[in-house]
Scaffold this motif. Structure first.
Motif, PDB file in Angstrom:
ATOM      1  N   SER A  44       0.826  -1.213   0.000  1.00  0.00           N
ATOM      2  CA  SER A  44       0.000   0.000   0.000  1.00  0.00           C
ATOM      3  C   SER A  44       0.859   1.261   0.000  1.00  0.00           C
ATOM      4  O   SER A  44       0.513   2.260  -0.633  1.00  0.00           O
ATOM      5  CB  SER A  44      -0.923  -0.003   1.223  1.00  0.00           C
ATOM      6  N   LYS A  45       1.985   1.220   0.712  1.00  0.00           N
ATOM      7  CA  LYS A  45       2.876   2.376   0.742  1.00  0.00           C
ATOM      8  C   LYS A  45       3.562   2.601  -0.599  1.00  0.00           C
ATOM      9  O   LYS A  45       3.875   3.738  -0.966  1.00  0.00           O
ATOM     10  CB  LYS A  45       3.925   2.199   1.834  1.00  0.00           C
ATOM     11  N   SER A  46       3.801   1.502  -1.337  1.00  0.00           N
ATOM     12  CA  SER A  46       4.489   1.626  -2.633  1.00  0.00           C
ATOM     13  C   SER A  46       3.555   2.081  -3.729  1.00  0.00           C
ATOM     14  O   SER A  46       3.981   2.739  -4.680  1.00  0.00           O
ATOM     15  CB  SER A  46       5.128   0.282  -3.002  1.00  0.00           C
ATOM     16  N   VAL A  47       2.277   1.756  -3.613  1.00  0.00           N
ATOM     17  CA  VAL A  47       1.304   2.112  -4.645  1.00  0.00           C
ATOM     18  C   VAL A  47       0.774   3.506  -4.357  1.00  0.00           C
ATOM     19  O   VAL A  47       0.349   3.814  -3.229  1.00  0.00           O
ATOM     20  CB  VAL A  47       0.142   1.097  -4.676  1.00  0.00           C
ATOM     21  N   VAL A  48       0.790   4.366  -5.365  1.00  0.00           N
ATOM     22  CA  VAL A  48       0.346   5.744  -5.185  1.00  0.00           C
ATOM     23  C   VAL A  48      -1.157   5.818  -5.002  1.00  0.00           C
ATOM     24  O   VAL A  48      -1.673   6.599  -4.202  1.00  0.00           O
ATOM     25  CB  VAL A  48       0.804   6.609  -6.378  1.00  0.00           C
ATOM     26  N   LYS A  49      -1.881   4.978  -5.754  1.00  0.00           N
ATOM     27  CA  LYS A  49      -3.340   5.056  -5.701  1.00  0.00           C
ATOM     28  C   LYS A  49      -3.867   4.400  -4.425  1.00  0.00           C
ATOM     29  O   LYS A  49      -3.105   4.104  -3.507  1.00  0.00           O
ATOM     30  CB  LYS A  49      -3.943   4.381  -6.934  1.00  0.00           C
ATOM     31  N   SER A  50      -5.173   4.169  -4.377  1.00  0.00           N
ATOM     32  CA  SER A  50      -5.804   3.626  -3.178  1.00  0.00           C
ATOM     33  C   SER A  50      -5.277   2.217  -2.884  1.00  0.00           C
ATOM     34  O   SER A  50      -4.654   1.582  -3.724  1.00  0.00           O
ATOM     35  CB  SER A  50      -7.314   3.581  -3.363  1.00  0.00           C
ATOM     36  N   ARG A  51      -5.577   1.777  -1.674  1.00  0.00           N
ATOM     37  CA  ARG A  51      -5.072   0.487  -1.230  1.00  0.00           C
ATOM     38  C   ARG A  51      -5.508  -0.619  -2.189  1.00  0.00           C
ATOM     39  O   ARG A  51      -6.668  -0.669  -2.604  1.00  0.00           O
ATOM     40  CB  ARG A  51      -5.573   0.190   0.178  1.00  0.00           C
ATOM     41  N   PRO A  52      -4.619  -1.540  -2.517  1.00  0.00           N
ATOM     42  CA  PRO A  52      -4.959  -2.594  -3.492  1.00  0.00           C
ATOM     43  C   PRO A  52      -5.993  -3.559  -2.921  1.00  0.00           C
ATOM     44  O   PRO A  52      -5.989  -3.874  -1.727  1.00  0.00           O
ATOM     45  CB  PRO A  52      -3.624  -3.285  -3.748  1.00  0.00           C
ATOM     46  N   SER A  53      -6.859  -4.043  -3.803  1.00  0.00           N
ATOM     47  CA  SER A  53      -7.841  -5.053  -3.401  1.00  0.00           C
ATOM     48  C   SER A  53      -7.157  -6.421  -3.276  1.00  0.00           C
ATOM     49  O   SER A  53      -6.092  -6.653  -3.847  1.00  0.00           O
ATOM     50  CB  SER A  53      -8.971  -5.135  -4.430  1.00  0.00           C
ATOM     51  N   VAL A  54      -7.785  -7.313  -2.529  1.00  0.00           N
ATOM     52  CA  VAL A  54      -7.180  -8.602  -2.211  1.00  0.00           C
ATOM     53  C   VAL A  54      -8.118  -9.726  -2.650  1.00  0.00           C
ATOM     54  O   VAL A  54      -9.334  -9.667  -2.406  1.00  0.00           O
ATOM     55  CB  VAL A  54      -6.887  -8.719  -0.695  1.00  0.00           C
ATOM     56  N   LEU A  55      -7.535 -10.723  -3.294  1.00  0.00           N
ATOM     57  CA  LEU A  55      -8.244 -11.973  -3.616  1.00  0.00           C
ATOM     58  C   LEU A  55      -7.659 -13.065  -2.736  1.00  0.00           C
ATOM     59  O   LEU A  55      -6.465 -13.340  -2.781  1.00  0.00           O
ATOM     60  CB  LEU A  55      -8.064 -12.324  -5.095  1.00  0.00           C
ATOM     61  N   TRP A  56      -8.514 -13.680  -1.915  1.00  0.00           N
ATOM     62  CA  TRP A  56      -8.065 -14.725  -0.988  1.00  0.00           C
ATOM     63  C   TRP A  56      -8.746 -16.029  -1.405  1.00  0.00           C
ATOM     64  O   TRP A  56      -9.958 -16.181  -1.281  1.00  0.00           O
ATOM     65  CB  TRP A  56      -8.435 -14.367   0.447  1.00  0.00           C
ATOM     66  N   CYS A  57      -7.951 -16.973  -1.876  1.00  0.00           N
ATOM     67  CA  CYS A  57      -8.480 -18.252  -2.357  1.00  0.00           C
ATOM     68  C   CYS A  57      -8.109 -19.364  -1.381  1.00  0.00           C
ATOM     69  O   CYS A  57      -6.974 -19.406  -0.866  1.00  0.00           O
ATOM     70  CB  CYS A  57      -7.927 -18.574  -3.736  1.00  0.00           C
ATOM     71  N   TYR A  58      -9.058 -20.262  -1.142  1.00  0.00           N
ATOM     72  CA  TYR A  58      -8.817 -21.353  -0.203  1.00  0.00           C
ATOM     73  C   TYR A  58      -9.654 -22.554  -0.619  1.00  0.00           C
ATOM     74  O   TYR A  58     -10.527 -22.476  -1.501  1.00  0.00           O
ATOM     75  CB  TYR A  58      -9.152 -20.922   1.229  1.00  0.00           C
ATOM     76  N   ILE A 101     -11.469  -7.402   0.740  1.00  0.00           N
ATOM     77  CA  ILE A 101     -11.027  -8.765   0.439  1.00  0.00           C
ATOM     78  C   ILE A 101     -12.153  -9.532  -0.247  1.00  0.00           C
ATOM     79  O   ILE A 101     -13.307  -9.497   0.208  1.00  0.00           O
ATOM     80  CB  ILE A 101     -10.599  -9.499   1.725  1.00  0.00           C
ATOM     81  N   THR A 102     -11.816 -10.191  -1.317  1.00  0.00           N
ATOM     82  CA  THR A 102     -12.743 -11.097  -2.005  1.00  0.00           C
ATOM     83  C   THR A 102     -12.327 -12.524  -1.680  1.00  0.00           C
ATOM     84  O   THR A 102     -11.261 -12.982  -2.103  1.00  0.00           O
ATOM     85  CB  THR A 102     -12.719 -10.873  -3.519  1.00  0.00           C
ATOM     86  N   PHE A 103     -13.150 -13.213  -0.907  1.00  0.00           N
ATOM     87  CA  PHE A 103     -12.866 -14.609  -0.578  1.00  0.00           C
ATOM     88  C   PHE A 103     -13.472 -15.505  -1.660  1.00  0.00           C
ATOM     89  O   PHE A 103     -14.599 -15.292  -2.103  1.00  0.00           O
ATOM     90  CB  PHE A 103     -13.438 -14.972   0.794  1.00  0.00           C
ATOM     91  N   CYS A 104     -12.711 -16.506  -2.044  1.00  0.00           N
ATOM     92  CA  CYS A 104     -13.157 -17.373  -3.148  1.00  0.00           C
ATOM     93  C   CYS A 104     -12.694 -18.798  -2.896  1.00  0.00           C
ATOM     94  O   CYS A 104     -11.515 -19.041  -2.617  1.00  0.00           O
ATOM     95  CB  CYS A 104     -12.591 -16.855  -4.468  1.00  0.00           C
TER      96      CYS A 104
END
Length: 1024
Positions: A44-58, A101-104
């Motif tokens: 998040s600190k490295s990306v200038v734009k908004s916080r990156p979205s997360v895909l969590w697969c299990y 977070i998108t759980f999948c």
């Protein structure tokens, strides 16, 4: 205790963000979940734009502790009430609740296609498959992170023996030990990927990531606006075309320069208005093909095209295309429900996918989705768009082409599977024929103008992305570039078949990798559907084996030989009778053993599964060597090998299998700890290629194949004496082909066979299949091409060399096939007295009897084909005209000849039957008597003399005269003499009273009469 994160990890993430390249982190340990938050913060600190979205697969559960689950619920309530204090909440819990977070679940991973995420977390390594790995990683944008979570391991090499979930599908009753070759190659490839770091759950970089010893920050060249060179060119292109309609508004939606140029090329073809034109768009996955097509279709609507059709293997494949059509409408100020309507599919299998858009702003216009095999619906079409054309059978794609504008889009490589390399076949033909004059009318695609577009720049991430290169190398997604040109093609008779050692093939050595890439390249170039999962099947399945056909090998030259043909074989069978009976009773088929289970189901036979056999899973030939006999040579050598003709090894010798046991990995794991271990490709490996004469074959009873039914494929297997026993009633949804299974018995002493039939024990089952297939042709396979149906039935059309009198199996009576009335109708038709429709009631019976080889009548191929179309399939004459390319009179003439031949045979059969049923006088044999007349008279005279002499002697016999004796009547006799005065009477008779009863006297008289009567008849005979 707080610990400083290794700067190399931070530098890796920042470099990825600057260059728009992805990075991959492999975390090993039970506390790896705790490090995800720190990695997310660094990203998040490295990306200038908004916080990156997360895909969590299990796999099936997140494996969070009950305490953390409770804290998550509490945090959720506080967020809803607006009472959340970030300083008092566990940061990880806060991340789970508010981190976008998108759980999948892995099994639902298809729903994330087309989405983009900044970070992807993959847990439950044992549930991962190559398809899932590629599908999830490809959703991450440039500068994003892929995090792979592993449980605590004592050694990295223990991954080699990890039991994966997919191994359950690879095991069968007779082959239940799956190997871990894919995991070994995966780990070795991760160690060599420059954008991948392997670390423990405390973020300590492990020695396996030795390439991370030194990592320097990258410098990206950008202009004053922060644009790279490619982005600057795209901006200039948009400014140049800003005022052009409709190109200007549509090109604003393009993300790369390649995509913008593709849209311009499509719109040029649309505005050209020459319908005999094909434009093909080729690219790897994630290049924006569907988006470019959607924007081009929007331009076609604005230009005035009324009837636009879109086809793809499934409506889900054109989801992105329809989305960008609607986005294009928004750019052109089209309003939904006012200017156009979107129609969703009511079919539950299509999952509410868009199948139609009705536009009525200018005039009535439609964009309609059709399935590939529904090409007959293409009436009044002006523009046809074929998306994912490589996944559609080549004959179907050819049938889709016509006198209208065609846009083709195809994935040349990618995780969704690619087809029989479209660029190597159809596109090559189109490119060659586009240079030919339009006067050529040989086929529907002759003389078409053709243009090919290729997209190389990815949309989600920048070019030269190291994760993309690693993924393509691991899963052989770029295999089409690995097909080498063959300078000299040796004669097929000089080629040899070699066994490929899979331990060496998947060892990640340089030469082994090159050989594997070449093998997969032949797969991609030769088959409709390929998937990365096929690679794991090749590597880990215990019953699968690989063979390659090579030309003469010069061992003095240090280079890999050219692969002419690849064969993948799966050993099947050896199933217990108990399992077979259980499967039949439950109506289910376990994984694997396709041919035994299908055979058991079709013929309700529980003995066949116990036999051992092999199924040819794939056979792929080099594109430069197709139709030159190399595939046939490979199949013949394989048959000879399994029949034991190539291996001079004694059965007493010990069978040394060439694939090593994985036990050595456990021993290696004990030598080093995780923080000291450094893995390299193994060195104690057997040779990659082994001549078949040096390997003992498995003892098999049959060889089988399962494939999509096409004329060329079936004729290929029929040529090698494979016979069908199953054809699916329902065609495949993607290819439109029926699944077919064929089988060839091998020479084996275990099974007793009678006669010289090449099919051996399979012969009665083959006859049963032929009977069933002749009945199904009128219903299930009504639309099957007559050439294919003729090849399947394989009728014996020439009986000129058959002795009809001695052959059994032919019709012996006409009553079982035709009634007397039907016979009269047949006679009337052969005499041209009635129409051919009078034979419709019984021609199917005649056709079935002929194709079951009950009527030994010699027909030509054309005559038999007409009989099949009319008799078995019930096709109309007009349909036969179009299919056989014959005139109506020719068809009727052929049909008349068939009926005349049948009538002649049946009339002869009827006359023979009547002749055998009429009673006949017994024939008298007029032969000379062995005894002459004179000899016979002399013999008769002697017999009469002998009888007369015997009778005279009998009359003087005392015993015979004794009955006239007077017993105990001497006194009466004396009295009779005294009464006569002692003298005899005039007659010489004296009367003495007898003591016998009257009955005895009567009986005596009767006997005397009979004796007198017999003497008189004898006298008459003698006088005669």
């Amino acid at each position: 205790m707080r610990k400083k994160v290794d700067e190399r990890i931070r530098t890796l993430i920042e470099n990825g963000v600057k260059s728009r390249h992805r990075s991959m982190l492999v975390i090993i340990g039970d506390k790896s979940l705790d490090q995800i938050l720190h990695l997310r913060q660094m990203l998040s600190k490295s990306v200038v734009k908004s916080r990156p979205s997360v895909l969590w697969c299990y796999k099936d559960k997140l494996e969070l502790s009950s305490h953390k689950k409770k804290r998550v619920k509490q945090t959720k309530k506080l967020v809803q009430r607006g009472q959340l204090d970030p300083e008092k909440v566990d940061p990880f819990v806060l991340f789970l609740e508010t981190g976008e977070i998108t759980f999948c679940l892995y099994r639902d991973s298809e729903r994330i296609l087309g989405n983009t995420f900044g970070m992807c977390i993959l847990q439950d390594f044992e549930a991962l498959t190559p398809n899932l790995l590629a599908r999830t990683i490809e959703t991450v944008e440039g500068g994003g992170l892929i995090v792979l979570l592993l449980r605590s391991l004592s050694s990295l090499t223990s991954l080699y023996t990890m039991v994966m979930d997919v191994h359950e599908r690879f095991r069968t009753e007779s082959h239940n030990q799956a190997a871990g070759r894919f995991n070994e190659r995966f780990l070795l490839s991760v160690a060599s990927c420059k954008a991948c770091v392997v670390m423990d759950d405390e973020l300590n970089i492990l020695p396996v990531s030795s390439h991370m010893k030194i990592i320097a920050p990258v410098i990206v060249r950008e202009d004053s606006e922060g644009l790279s060179e490619a982005e600057k060119e795209l901006k200039n292109l948009k400014e140049e075309l800003n005022d052009d309609f409709p190109v200007g508004p549509l090109i604003r939606k393009c993300c790369t320069l390649d995509q913008g140029r593709a849209v311009i090329t499509f719109l040029d073809a649309i505005l050209d208005k020459r319908l005999q034109r094909t434009v093909a768009l080729l690219a790897a996955r994630g290049r924006g093909k569907s988006a470019a097509l959607g924007l081009a279709i929007t331009g076609a609507v604005v230009t005035g095209y009324s009837n636009i059709y879109v086809t793809a293997p499934s409506p889900e494949n054109v989801k992105t295309l329809f989305e960008f059509i609607c986005k294009g409408f928004d750019l052109l100020d089209y309003k939904e429900h006012l200017d156009y309507d979107v129609v969703k599919s009511a079919n539950p299998d299509f999952k509410k996918a868009t199948v139609r858009i009705n536009i009525y702003k200018q005039h009535r216009q439609t964009i309609q989705y059709i399935q590939p095999h529904e090409h007959e619906k293409l009436s009044q079409v002006e523009l046809l768009v074929v998306d994912e054309a490589a996944a559609i059978p080549l004959p179907v794609v050819k049938s889709l082409l016509g006198p209208y504008l065609v846009f083709l889009s195809s994935t040349v490589n990618g995780y969704e599977g690619t087809g029989r390399s479209l660029s190597l076949k159809l596109l090559q033909q189109l490119e060659e024929r586009s240079q030919i004059s339009n006067k050529s009318t040989e086929s529907g695609i002759s003389g078409r103008l053709f243009k090919k577009i290729e997209l190389s720049e990815s949309i989600r991430y920048a070019s030269s992305d190291p994760i993309e290169s690693w993924l393509h190398g691991l899963l052989c997604l770029d295999a089409t570039k690995s097909i080498p040109n063959i300078n000299r093609l040796p004669p097929p008779g000089e080629c040899d078949l070699y066994y490929v050692n899979r331990d060496t093939l998947f060892s990640y050595h340089k030469d082994s990798e090159l050989f594997l890439q070449r093998m997969m390249a032949l797969y991609v170039a030769s088959h409709y559907k390929n998937s990365p999962n096929d690679l794991q099947l090749m590597a880990d399945a215990p019953a699968h084996h690989l063979f390659v056909l090579l030309g003469p090998v010069d061992e003095s030259q240090n280079h890999l030989p050219d692969i002419l043909c690849v064969i993948q074989v799966c050993l099947e069978g050896q199933i217990s009778r108990k399992s077979a009976v259980k499967s039949l009773s439950e109506g289910r088929q376990p994984f694997g053993d396709q041919i035994p289970w299908k055979f058991c189901e079709q013929f309700r036979n529980t003995d066949f599964p116990s036999l051992s056999g092999a199924r040819i899973v794939r056979i792929a030939t080099h594109p430069s060597a197709m139709r030159l006999g190399y595939g046939s040579a490979a199949v013949e050598l394989l048959v000879r090998y399994f029949e034991g003709q190539l291996t001079p090894i004694s059965e007493l010798e010990v069978d040394e299998r060439t694939e090593n046991s994985p036990v050595r990995v456990i021993d290696a794991a004990k030598k080093a700890s995780l923080l000291e271990e450094n893995i390299n490709p193994r060195t104690d490996l057997p040779p990659l290629l082994l001549p078949l004469r040096e390997r003992r074959p498995e003892k098999l009873h049959y060889l089988g194949v399962s494939f999509g039914l096409t004329l060329d494929l079936f004729r290929f297997w029929r040529k090698h004496n494979f016979a069908p026993f199953y054809i699916s009633a329902v065609p495949n949804n993607v290819t439109g082909e029926h699944s077919c299974m064929v089988l060839k018995p091998l020479n084996n002493d275990d099974i007793e066979t009678s006669g010289s039939d090449t099919l051996g024990f399979f012969s009665p089952f083959s006859e049963e299949f032929r009977k069933d297939f002749t009945k199904l042709l009128a219903r299930t396979f009504f639309r099957m091409e007559y050439k294919l149906a003729m090849s399947i039935l394989d009728p014996k059309i020439n009986f000129s060399e058959v002795d009809l009198s001695s052959s059994s199996g032919f019709l012996s009576s006409i009553s079982g096939i035709l009634s007397p009335l039907a016979m009269e109708r047949l006679e009337a038709y052969t005499n041209n007295l009635v129409d051919y429709r009078m034979t419709a009631a019984f021609v199917d019976d005649l056709a079935r009897a002929y194709f079951c080889r009950k009527i030994p009548t010699t027909l030509s191929y054309a005559q038999a084909s007409v009989l099949l179309c009319i008799g078995l399939q019930g096709k109309d004459i007009s349909c036969i005209e179009a299919e056989m390319k014959l005139e109506r009179q020719q068809i009727m003439s052929l049909y008349m000849k068939v009926m005349k031949k049948f009538y002649k045979f049946l009339r002869d059969l009827e006359s023979n039957e009547i002749h055998s049923s009429v009673p006949h006088l017994r024939d008298i044999s007029m032969e000379p008597h062995p005894v002459s007349l004179e000899e016979e008279l002399n013999a008769a005279a002697k017999q009469v003399e002998h009888e007369m002499k015997a009778k005279a002697d009998d009359m003087l016999n005392p015993d015979h005269l004794q009955r006239y004796a007077i017993v105990d009547k001497e006194v009466d006799f004396e009295n009779a003499l005294q009464n006569g005065g002692g003298k005899a009477l005039s007659g010489g008779l004296f009367s003495v009273k007898s003591s016998e009863s009257k009955i005895e006297k009567l009986n005596e008289r009767k006997r005397n009469k009979q004796e007198k009567g017999g003497s008189k008849t004898n006298k008459k005979r003698k006088s005669n």
